[in-house]
Enzyme design. Structure first.
Site, short mmCIF file in Angstrom:
data_model
loop_
_atom_site.label_atom_id
_atom_site.label_comp_id
_atom_site.label_asym_id
_atom_site.label_seq_id
_atom_site.Cartn_x
_atom_site.Cartn_y
_atom_site.Cartn_z
N GLU A 88 0.85 -1.19 0.00
CA GLU A 88 0.00 0.00 0.00
C GLU A 88 0.89 1.25 0.00
O GLU A 88 0.43 2.34 0.25
CB GLU A 88 -0.96 -0.01 1.17
CG GLU A 88 -0.31 -0.11 2.54
CD GLU A 88 -1.33 -0.01 3.66
OE1 GLU A 88 -1.98 1.03 3.75
OE2 GLU A 88 -1.47 -0.97 4.43
N CYS A 120 -3.49 -3.34 4.57
CA CYS A 120 -2.58 -4.40 5.04
C CYS A 120 -3.00 -5.79 4.62
O CYS A 120 -2.30 -6.76 4.91
CB CYS A 120 -2.49 -4.38 6.57
SG CYS A 120 -1.94 -2.82 7.22
N SER A 210 -10.39 2.39 14.27
CA SER A 210 -9.68 1.32 13.55
C SER A 210 -9.56 0.05 14.41
O SER A 210 -9.61 -1.06 13.88
CB SER A 210 -8.30 1.79 13.09
OG SER A 210 -7.39 1.89 14.16
N HIS A 242 -2.53 -9.94 12.16
CA HIS A 242 -1.94 -8.69 11.68
C HIS A 242 -1.58 -7.86 12.93
O HIS A 242 -2.39 -7.75 13.85
CB HIS A 242 -2.95 -7.94 10.80
CG HIS A 242 -2.54 -6.52 10.54
ND1 HIS A 242 -1.30 -6.21 10.01
CD2 HIS A 242 -3.18 -5.34 10.74
CE1 HIS A 242 -1.21 -4.90 9.90
NE2 HIS A 242 -2.31 -4.34 10.35
N ASN A 285 4.94 -1.48 12.52
CA ASN A 285 3.93 -1.90 11.53
C ASN A 285 4.58 -1.95 10.15
O ASN A 285 5.20 -0.97 9.71
CB ASN A 285 2.74 -0.92 11.54
CG ASN A 285 1.52 -1.52 10.84
OD1 ASN A 285 1.60 -2.59 10.23
ND2 ASN A 285 0.39 -0.84 10.93
N SER A 317 -7.27 -2.16 6.67
CA SER A 317 -8.24 -1.09 6.91
C SER A 317 -9.05 -0.78 5.67
O SER A 317 -8.60 -0.99 4.54
CB SER A 317 -7.50 0.17 7.35
OG SER A 317 -7.12 0.04 8.69
P1 HMG Z 1 -3.13 6.63 21.88
O1 HMG Z 1 -4.35 7.48 22.03
O2 HMG Z 1 -1.84 7.34 21.94
O3 HMG Z 1 -2.97 5.53 22.96
O4 HMG Z 1 -3.26 5.84 20.50
P2 HMG Z 1 -3.91 5.14 24.22
O5 HMG Z 1 -4.06 6.32 25.11
O6 HMG Z 1 -5.14 4.42 23.76
O7 HMG Z 1 -2.89 4.12 24.92
C1 HMG Z 1 -2.53 2.94 24.30
C2 HMG Z 1 -2.39 1.86 25.37
O8 HMG Z 1 -1.28 2.21 26.22
C3 HMG Z 1 -3.62 1.75 26.29
O9 HMG Z 1 -3.78 0.38 26.59
C4 HMG Z 1 -3.17 2.50 27.54
O10 HMG Z 1 -3.84 2.09 28.72
C5 HMG Z 1 -1.70 2.13 27.59
P3 HMG Z 1 -5.22 -0.35 26.37
O11 HMG Z 1 -6.16 0.36 27.26
O12 HMG Z 1 -5.57 -0.16 24.91
O13 HMG Z 1 -4.95 -1.77 26.72
N1 HMG Z 1 -0.85 3.07 28.36
C6 HMG Z 1 0.14 2.65 29.17
N2 HMG Z 1 0.57 1.41 29.50
C7 HMG Z 1 1.62 1.32 30.38
N3 HMG Z 1 2.22 2.41 30.91
C8 HMG Z 1 1.83 3.66 30.62
C9 HMG Z 1 0.74 3.81 29.71
N4 HMG Z 1 0.08 4.88 29.17
C10 HMG Z 1 -0.88 4.40 28.36
N5 HMG Z 1 2.46 4.71 31.14
C11 HMG Z 1 -3.43 4.17 18.80
C12 HMG Z 1 -3.05 4.46 20.27
C13 HMG Z 1 -3.13 2.70 18.51
C14 HMG Z 1 -4.91 4.46 18.60
C15 HMG Z 1 -2.57 5.09 17.89
O14 HMG Z 1 -1.20 4.78 18.05
C16 HMG Z 1 -2.94 4.95 16.40
O15 HMG Z 1 -3.86 5.63 15.93
N6 HMG Z 1 -2.19 4.09 15.63
C17 HMG Z 1 -2.49 3.85 14.20
C18 HMG Z 1 -3.77 3.05 13.99
C19 HMG Z 1 -3.64 1.60 14.34
O16 HMG Z 1 -2.56 1.06 14.46
N7 HMG Z 1 -4.80 0.91 14.42
C20 HMG Z 1 -4.83 -0.50 14.68
C21 HMG Z 1 -6.02 -1.20 14.03
S1 HMG Z 1 -6.19 -0.78 12.29
C22 HMG Z 1 -5.03 -1.78 11.49
O17 HMG Z 1 -4.50 -2.67 12.05
C23 HMG Z 1 -4.74 -1.45 10.05
C24 HMG Z 1 -3.44 -0.71 9.82
O18 HMG Z 1 -2.34 -1.58 9.98
C25 HMG Z 1 -3.43 -0.09 8.41
C26 HMG Z 1 -3.72 -0.98 7.22
O19 HMG Z 1 -4.57 -1.83 7.23
O20 HMG Z 1 -3.12 -0.68 6.19
C27 HMG Z 1 -3.23 0.46 10.80
#
Ligand code: HMG
Length: 401
Positions: A88, A120, A210, A242, A285, A317
């Site tokens: 992609e 992906c 996502s 994935h 990723n 996605s």
């Molecule tokens: P965010 O808002 O920075 O993170 O975004 P958060 O506040 O949700 O925290 C993440 C986790 O860290 C949470 O755990 C927190 O509790 C924990 P959870 O509640 O989820 O179990 N946390 C801590 N843990 C330990 N010590 C600490 C601490 N602080 C917080 N101090 C997000 C996270 C993944 C949303 C962001 O990085 C993002 O938007 N990433 C890109 C999108 C993505 O990867 N989506 C995944 C599904 S879609 C997919 O897989 C397709 C893709 O690969 C693309 C394709 O298909 O081509 C993306």
């Protein structure tokens, strides 16, 4: 004249597999202060330690060629009549990135080459298309390459979930690593959770949406897999999800187990998924390649897998998901190259936050014009190099050339 007809019942699957990644790496602990996060958020919360970064003279083509070259060195090109390039991170609206790879690898001209795209997911589509071609003519092999660079806006929540990598595998009859089961399940629905318009080098993402879209799509694909005679969730030994970040895999495993009424808790889900996460924790990723880095982690780190049933769980996605299974073949250990894989990862050059930030800023400002391939800039260390654009034509060389 005798025209060959379709062969029935020949086992088909992954015969050999190899990977490549960017020449640089960033330790997430080094970027955490700028992003106002504790390193633990990335290490524990996302399950990520590092992310691979490409040099200015590396792209999906150079990584793809580097991933596939060992397969050709080991197995030759005989029988390869198709090259499927899943990405992609497109470099051209018309010409397949696979055609450049075909040339860099010196493959015969009797190979059909095409590029596939659906975020992906497309490497798994490529695996299925390849399996169908081989089932029709077991004398043929198909070279599948998944290669991507995950790039988001700097200073965004998604930035620590970047990465870069390529996995190449051959699909053949009587495979030596993974024999595919016939059952598979698929799911498509129109969701705007992640996308990258043609005018951007960085993806746009609705992060929380996502995560839900991923779980729903995988659950839909699994339900379809079951309806088509697939194994029950508790009859599967290993799950290669994935991994946009590795925590996503155990999160998905926990939620799916709960949906299917299985007894599961967070710690147990993490334990089950752990052997599939080693490479992705360090690479980040790699979009289309990520599920197959999961499979490679499992193969390289967990002994005695012969006979085990492994699920390949692909999500792209937008969105499309697929759930398929296969059995690890007796003697698969002969096909492993764990030491070489460790060498590739260990030899990546560490970039501090300031250097990485400056490099990414140039790429984003440049928006695909490649003015950053210039004198004095960092060069990659892999076997292939993108030397720039001359007269709107991309040029590549094998470094030893
Ligand atoms: P965010 O808002 O920075 O993170 O975004 P958060 O506040 O949700 O925290 C993440 C986790 O860290 C949470 O755990 C927190 O509790 C924990 P959870 O509640 O989820 O179990 N946390 C801590 N843990 C330990 N010590 C600490 C601490 N602080 C917080 N101090 C997000 C996270 C993944 C949303 C962001 O990085 C993002 O938007 N990433 C890109 C999108 C993505 O990867 N989506 C995944 C599904 S879609 C997919 O897989 C397709 C893709 O690969 C693309 C394709 O298909 O081509 C993306």
């Amino acid at each position: 004249m005798n025209v060959p007809t379709q062969a029935a019942g020949v086992p088909v699957g992954i015969d050999d597999i190899s990977f490549a990644t960017g020449s640089y790496r960033v330790d997430l602990a080094d970027i955490a202060p700028r992003l106002g996060a504790e390193p633990a958020k990335y290490h524990k919360g996302l399950g990520q330690e590092q992310m691979s970064v490409v040099a200015p003279d590396e792209d999906p083509v150079t990584m793809a060629a580097a991933a596939a070259a060992p397969l050709i060195e080991r197995g030759g090109a005989e029988g390869i009549r198709t090259l499927l390039f899943a990405t992609e991170t497109g470099i051209d609206q018309s010409k397949s990135a696979g055609v450049y790879v075909h040339a860099l690898l010196g493959l015969p001209d009797t190979v059909r080459t095409v590029e596939l795209k659906q975020a992906c997911y497309s490497a798994t589509a490529a695996l299925q298309f390849a399996a169908a071609l081989v089932a029709r003519n077991p004398a043929e092999r198909v070279l599948v390459i998944a290669s991507d660079i995950a790039r988001y806006d700097l200073d965004s929540a998604a930035e620590p979930t970047q990465g870069a990598g390529a996995v190449a595998f051959t699909v053949a009859a009587n495979p030596r690593i993974l024999r595919l089961d016939a059952a598979n399940g698929v799911h498509t629905s129109d969701v705007m959770d992640f996308w990258r318009p043609n005018y951007r080098t960085q993806a746009l993402v609705e992060g929380k949406l996502s995560i839900g879209a991923y779980i729903d799509a995988v659950a839909g694909a699994f339900a379809d897999y079951r309806e088509r005679g697939g194994a029950a969730f508790d009859e599967i030994d290993w799950f290669c999800y994935h991994q946009p970040f590795t925590k996503m895999a155990s999160k998905a495993h926990l939620m799916l187990s709960e949906r299917f009424g299985l007894d599961m808790d967070k710690a147990r889900a993490e334990e089950i998924i752990a052997p599939t996460t080693g490479y992705n924790r360090r690479i980040g990723n790699s979009y289309t390649a990520s599920t197959y880095f999961g499979l490679l982690s499992l193969l390289d780190t967990r002994p005695d897998l012969a006979g085990a049933r492994v699920a390949i769980i692909s999500y792209g996605s937008g969105c499309v998901a697929e759930f398929l299974t296969g059995r690890i073949v007796e003697g698969y250990e002969e096909m492993l190259h764990a030491e070489e894989h460790e060498r590739i990862l260990a030899e990546r050059i560490r970039l501090g936050d300031a250097d990485y930030y400056a490099m990414q800023t140039r790429v984003i400002e440049d928006q695909g014009n490649h003015s950053n391939i210039g004198e004095g800039l960092r060069r990659g260390t892999g076997p292939f190099s993108f030397t720039g654009v001359e007269g709107d034509k991309r040029r590549y060389v094998r470094r030893a050339d």
